[in-house]
Motif scaffolding. Structure first.
Motif, PDB file in Angstrom:
ATOM      1  N   GLU A  95      89.720  31.019  12.376  1.00  0.00           N
ATOM      2  CA  GLU A  95      88.305  30.972  12.009  1.00  0.00           C
ATOM      3  C   GLU A  95      87.434  31.189  13.224  1.00  0.00           C
ATOM      4  O   GLU A  95      87.546  30.450  14.205  1.00  0.00           O
ATOM      5  N   HIS A 367      80.273  21.158  12.194  1.00  0.00           N
ATOM      6  CA  HIS A 367      79.875  21.551  10.848  1.00  0.00           C
ATOM      7  C   HIS A 367      78.458  22.094  10.832  1.00  0.00           C
ATOM      8  O   HIS A 367      78.191  23.129  10.234  1.00  0.00           O
ATOM      9  N   GLU A 368      77.567  21.426  11.573  1.00  0.00           N
ATOM     10  CA  GLU A 368      76.173  21.868  11.566  1.00  0.00           C
ATOM     11  C   GLU A 368      75.979  23.168  12.345  1.00  0.00           C
ATOM     12  O   GLU A 368      75.259  24.054  11.924  1.00  0.00           O
ATOM     13  N   GLN A 369      76.643  23.285  13.489  1.00  0.00           N
ATOM     14  CA  GLN A 369      76.362  24.421  14.372  1.00  0.00           C
ATOM     15  C   GLN A 369      77.275  25.618  14.141  1.00  0.00           C
ATOM     16  O   GLN A 369      76.886  26.750  14.388  1.00  0.00           O
ATOM     17  N   CYS A 370      78.513  25.382  13.735  1.00  0.00           N
ATOM     18  CA  CYS A 370      79.471  26.500  13.636  1.00  0.00           C
ATOM     19  C   CYS A 370      80.050  26.664  12.236  1.00  0.00           C
ATOM     20  O   CYS A 370      80.960  27.460  12.048  1.00  0.00           O
ATOM     21  N   ARG A 371      79.592  25.884  11.265  1.00  0.00           N
ATOM     22  CA  ARG A 371      80.129  25.940   9.907  1.00  0.00           C
ATOM     23  C   ARG A 371      81.639  25.700   9.868  1.00  0.00           C
ATOM     24  O   ARG A 371      82.360  26.282   9.062  1.00  0.00           O
TER      25      ARG A 371
END
Ligand SMILES: *Cc1c(COP(=O)(O)O)cnc(C)c1O
Length: 457
Positions: A95, A367-371
């Motif tokens: 990913e 999670h917030e910055q890189c999904r």
């Protein structure tokens, strides 16, 4: 290929008092008789063109090419290729998470942890060795959850092996239990009315019980050489997909507990994989970062209970292999009898401790910055990589961090941090409705021995 000119590789014990063995014998032996761990007496080098050629091969093909040279011709190339195809029938996603930053997800196997990679190939190698010799084995294993299900799944359906898993009835989650109890066939499961330590004590006593010598018990535990070799492969795989034929160096970050995964990376580097640095990220069980900094080794006793629970290891058994690879000698108690080359270790490795607070923070940030959806173990690896890049900035350099379990294995933690339930991977879907079968037993060695004598193998 000219492998046949070279002498087959033997495996010696890190304690040096047991006889070196060819691969198959070391595989069936597990722990060496002198309590050392088996190591290859030479690490086969892959040529740069061979590594470049991996770009055109699939995972199973790369696995056969990387493990093959260690096996000393004891398995024909086409047979090994077919064992690898059978073992690796699931995807290995890479990913993207920013400029040349990636997370390799090793969580898509049947039990959704990276232990599937090692256990599934080891299972097939053991089955192959037993079939050749017309032998059968009964694998006994005690588990607090994840190892037992990886082993049970890895050996499920293999003819020459029966597996018996003991687990503490009240200490595993329903999902973990069902990963073992819904298999059936050659996999037997016993719920013990006790703790994990009791299960382990029952298993250990059975191994040393002369009355059970006829049962051909084996452990398939995490220090088996058959579990180490498959852990070299995914580093080459990631490199082949992300660096192709460039020959550029890469940084890998490995969340570490018992250090099997990290040893795989060190062997990959010795085989010729271009590696700038290896980041070894631990949780609060930080005996290794302290060792690297000070040169003095002291196990963490008792071990800390961190949320990355599979890494709560106060004295990693594979450390004896690392010390050996760098020219030293550590015995099974952790005593350093000869120091390794600390200068070279410090050049190759960057060790870092990540506490639970930082682990939770990085799950939210990723999670917030890189999904990215990370669970606690993978988050320790990802946090370790960020720390490394703060210490040695490397814009545009290729970095890969390992995710070792699926977030759906830790729904409570993910829900508390991110506020939603992680979706189940296909391997865990439908588990709830499958029929279960297991026995219950008191924590009583006499009863356990009678049950074994009544027949499992
Ligand atoms: C076992 C495990 C680890 C630690 O791997 P080692 O090879 O023992 O260092 C990390 N993450 C998960 C999810 C594990 O199950």
């Amino acid at each position: 290929m000219t492998m046949s000119d070279e002498k087959p590789i033997l495996f010696y014990s890190t304690n040096r008092r047991a006889a070196p063995l060819p691969f198959r014998a070391a595989l069936l032996q597990g722990l060496a008789p002198d309590k050392g761990l088996y190591m290859p007496e030479r690490v086969p080098a892959l040529r740069a063109e061979e590594i470049a050629g991996f770009a055109a091969m699939d995972y199973a093909g790369i696995a056969a090419a990387v493990c093959g040279p260690f096996l000393g011709g004891q398995i024909a190339a086409d047979e090994l290729a077919s064992l690898c195809r059978d073992a690796y029938d699931f995807p290995v996603p890479l990913e993207p998470a920013g400029e040349r930053r990636f997370v390799m997800r090793l969580d898509r196997g049947p039990t959704a942890s990276f232990k599937d990679f090692a256990a599934r190939l080891m299972g097939r190698l053991i089955q192959h060795a037993l079939a050749r010799e017309g032998r059968r084995l009964l694998i006994l294993t005690a588990t607090s959850g994840d190892t037992g299900s990886a082993i049970a799944n890895a050996f499920h359906g293999l003819d020459n092996v029966r597996v018996l898993v003991l687990f503490p009835e009240k200490e595993v989650t329903p999902r973990q239990r069902k990963q073992m109890t819904t298999l059936g066939g050659n996999v037997g499961v016993i719920a013990v009315d006790g703790k994990f330590d009791h299960c382990q004590a029952l298993v250990k006593r059975a191994f040393s019980d002369p009355a059970l010598a006829g049962l051909r018990l084996s452990s398939a535990n995490s220090i088996n050489i058959g579990r180490l070799l498959p852990q070299i492969v995914y580093y080459f795989y990631a490199y082949s997909r992300l660096a192709g034929r460039s020959g550029e160096p890469a940084v890998f970050s490995v969340p570490s507990g018992n250090f099997g995964d990290m040893m795989g990376a060190c062997l990959a580097r010795r085989m010729g994989l271009p590696m700038r640095r290896l980041v070894v990220a631990t949780n609060e069980n930080d005996e290794f970062p302290r060792f690297l900094a000070s040169g003095a080794y002291r196990p963490v006793e008792p071990s800390h209970n961190c949320i990355s629970s599979a890494m709560n290891v106060g004295h990693p058994s594979n450390l004896a292999r690392l010390v050996d690879l760098y020219g030293g000698h550590m015995d099974e108690t952790g005593a350093v009898l000869e120091p390794p080359d600390m200068g070279r270790l410090r050049r190759d490795l960057f060790a870092v401790r990540i506490d639970d607070g930082e682990t939770r923070r990085i799950i939210r940030e990723a999670h917030e910055q890189c999904r990215l959806l990370l669970e606690p173990h993978g988050a320790v690896g990802w946090a370790g990589l960020q720390r490394y890049l703060e210490a040695e900035p490397w814009p545009g350099g290729l970095c890969v961090s390992l995710e070792t379990a699926h977030p759906a294995k830790f729904p409570e933690e993910i829900r508390a941090i991110l506020g939603f339930d992680p979706p189940l991977p296909p391997s865990l879907e439908g588990l709830e409705s499958r029929p279960e079968a297991f026995e219950r037993m008191a924590n009583d060695y006499g009863a356990f021995r009678e049950r074994l004598q009544a027949g499992y193998a």
